[in-house]
Design an enzyme around this catalytic site. Structure first.
Site, PDB file in Angstrom:
ATOM      1  N   ASN A  59      28.555  91.557   8.367  1.00 11.45           N
ATOM      2  CA  ASN A  59      29.224  90.264   8.213  1.00 11.45           C
ATOM      3  C   ASN A  59      30.709  90.442   8.524  1.00 11.45           C
ATOM      4  O   ASN A  59      31.434  91.056   7.755  1.00 11.45           O
ATOM      5  CB  ASN A  59      29.015  89.787   6.770  1.00 11.45           C
ATOM      6  CG  ASN A  59      29.696  88.463   6.481  1.00 11.45           C
ATOM      7  OD1 ASN A  59      30.475  87.960   7.296  1.00 11.45           O
ATOM      8  ND2 ASN A  59      29.419  87.905   5.318  1.00 11.45           N
ATOM      9  N   HIS A  96      26.175  81.915  11.107  1.00 11.62           N
ATOM     10  CA  HIS A  96      27.038  82.954  10.547  1.00 11.62           C
ATOM     11  C   HIS A  96      26.177  84.176  10.222  1.00 11.62           C
ATOM     12  O   HIS A  96      25.098  84.054   9.641  1.00 11.62           O
ATOM     13  CB  HIS A  96      27.727  82.413   9.289  1.00 11.62           C
ATOM     14  CG  HIS A  96      28.437  83.466   8.514  1.00 11.62           C
ATOM     15  ND1 HIS A  96      29.254  84.390   9.112  1.00 11.62           N
ATOM     16  CD2 HIS A  96      28.452  83.762   7.189  1.00 11.62           C
ATOM     17  CE1 HIS A  96      29.741  85.204   8.190  1.00 11.62           C
ATOM     18  NE2 HIS A  96      29.262  84.843   7.020  1.00 11.62           N
ATOM     19  N   CYS A 134      34.320  82.536   5.707  1.00 10.60           N
ATOM     20  CA  CYS A 134      33.517  82.808   6.906  1.00 10.60           C
ATOM     21  C   CYS A 134      33.310  81.554   7.758  1.00 10.60           C
ATOM     22  O   CYS A 134      32.792  81.636   8.866  1.00 10.60           O
ATOM     23  CB  CYS A 134      32.175  83.392   6.517  1.00 10.60           C
ATOM     24  SG  CYS A 134      32.318  84.880   5.515  1.00 10.60           S
TER      25      CYS A 134
END
Ligand code: UT7
Length: 334
Positions: free
Chosen positions: A282, A252, A119
């Site tokens: 996500n 994030h 990520c």
């Protein structure tokens, strides 16, 4: 690695995002596994996520986002010297998704490669793009963050299924006269690799038979709550900035609880924090650029704003970038 930028000023001069049309709600998932909207919302803040259509792969999402980023920057595809696609779900291991994107959009003069840093991939790719321009090797770079995690989640595992979604964001990087990136702080700890991994996805043979995402949620949660703070503090210190200097915080979008914890511990007020995990979940490499797009749309990302982006994820990896926002100064639309 970390450093304050002393070289040429480089900034984001165009931004585009794309999320697939199909919306998957928490109630939809509760028909597949034993879960419920209340649990998912209270533990993650996620209400819904997007899911790629069967015929859509990462390159398709990346192409849509990149087309908008190029138009936003007013840059012709043939002017792009380098395309970096940050992803852990490339169309296939090779050819690189970046090469497919470059060709689809007519970036005939570009080098193209994929970058895998979980990520954190988008932040890593920004630093690579910055370096290519600062060194003089490239003038215009396209950086894409994209993932289609719906292809690799275990659709029978409630502890991971509910967290992830599909999405993409792309930015054009160019030299500017002032503002732009101030510094980067990036790190990796392979010892934590087993906390978040994709078996059967490479050359390592394993007893696992399924190529589906595995995660030790509690371990990643502990890592995330620690690293989101230490990485932010490190980049601010490196660049000689204070928390109060930050105008927009783009973390994030893993879990709203992680975001809230980091913002509170850092002392960043709610109105400066970009949150879209509630609607997208996500999206891994797509998460930060999608959130940047949201911040442009809602008017919080204005030229001159000091923006802190911090990512963390598989690797385990982490990374922060500090940028003085300049979009709109190079003929790009705001
Ligand atoms: O980009 C980086 C990638 N990942 C992350 O950032 C994820 C980091 N981790 C997290 O966000 C959290 O650890 C989760 C959201 C994954 C889990 O939240 P938690 O508060 O740590 O829950 P838990 O894993 O401690 O599980 C608590 C309970 C368990 O039941 P028991 O053992 O207490 O009976 C789980 O089986 O919740 C259960 N559970 C669920 N229940 C309903 C786990 N998933 C679900 C679910 N619905 N979807």
């Amino acid at each position: 690695m970390k450093g304050r930028i002393a070289g040429p000023r480089v900034s984001i001069t165009g931004l585009g995002t794309y999320a697939p049309e199909k919306v998957v709600t928490n109630d939809d998932l509760s028909k597949l596994v034993e879960t419920n909207d209340e649990w998912i919302r209270s533990r993650t803040g996620i209400r819904e996520r997007r899911m790629a259509a069967p015929e859509e792969a990462s390159s398709d999402l990346a192409i849509a986002a990149s087309r908008d980023a190029l138009a936003n920057a007013g840059v012709d595809p043939a002017e792009i010297d380098l395309v970096i696609v940050a992803t852990v779900t490339p169309d296939m291991l090779f050819p690189a998704t970046a090469a497919l994107v470059a060709t689809a959009l007519g970036m005939t003069n570009a080098a193209a490669y994929d970058l895998s840093a979980g990520c954190t991939g988008f932040v890593y790719a920004l630093s690579q793009g910055y370096g290519s321009i600062a060194s003089g090797v490239a003038k215009k770079v396209l950086v894409v963050g994209v993932d289609v995690l719906s292809r690799v989640v275990d659709w029978t595992d409630r502890s991971t299924l509910v967290l992830f979604g599909d999405g993409a964001g792309a930015v054009v990087l160019e030299q500017v006269e002032s503002g732009g990136f101030l510094g980067f702080e990036l790190g990796a700890d392979g010892a934590g690799g087993e906390s978040l991994w994709l078996p059967c996805s490479g050359s390592r043979l394993s007893e696992e038979t399924e190529r589906t995402l595995r995660m030790n949620g509690r371990e990643v949660f502990k890592f995330a709550t620690r690293i989101m703070i230490s990485s932010a503090e490190a980049i601010l210190d490196t660049c000689g900035k204070k928390v109060d200097d930050i105008d927009v915080y783009v973390p994030h979008q893993a879990n709203v609880r992680i975001i809230d914890h980091a913002a509170e511990r850092l002392g960043i007020p709610e109105e400066k924090v970009i949150v879209n995990a509630d609607r997208y979940g996500n999206t891994s490499s797509g998460s930060i650029p999608l959130a940047l797009g949201e911040a442009v749309t809602d008017g919080r990302l204005r030229p001159g704003a000091l923006v802190l982006m911090t990512g963390m994820g598989a690797g385990l990896t982490w990374g922060s970038a500090l940028i003085e926002w300049t979009i709109g100064m190079n003929g790009a639309t705001e």
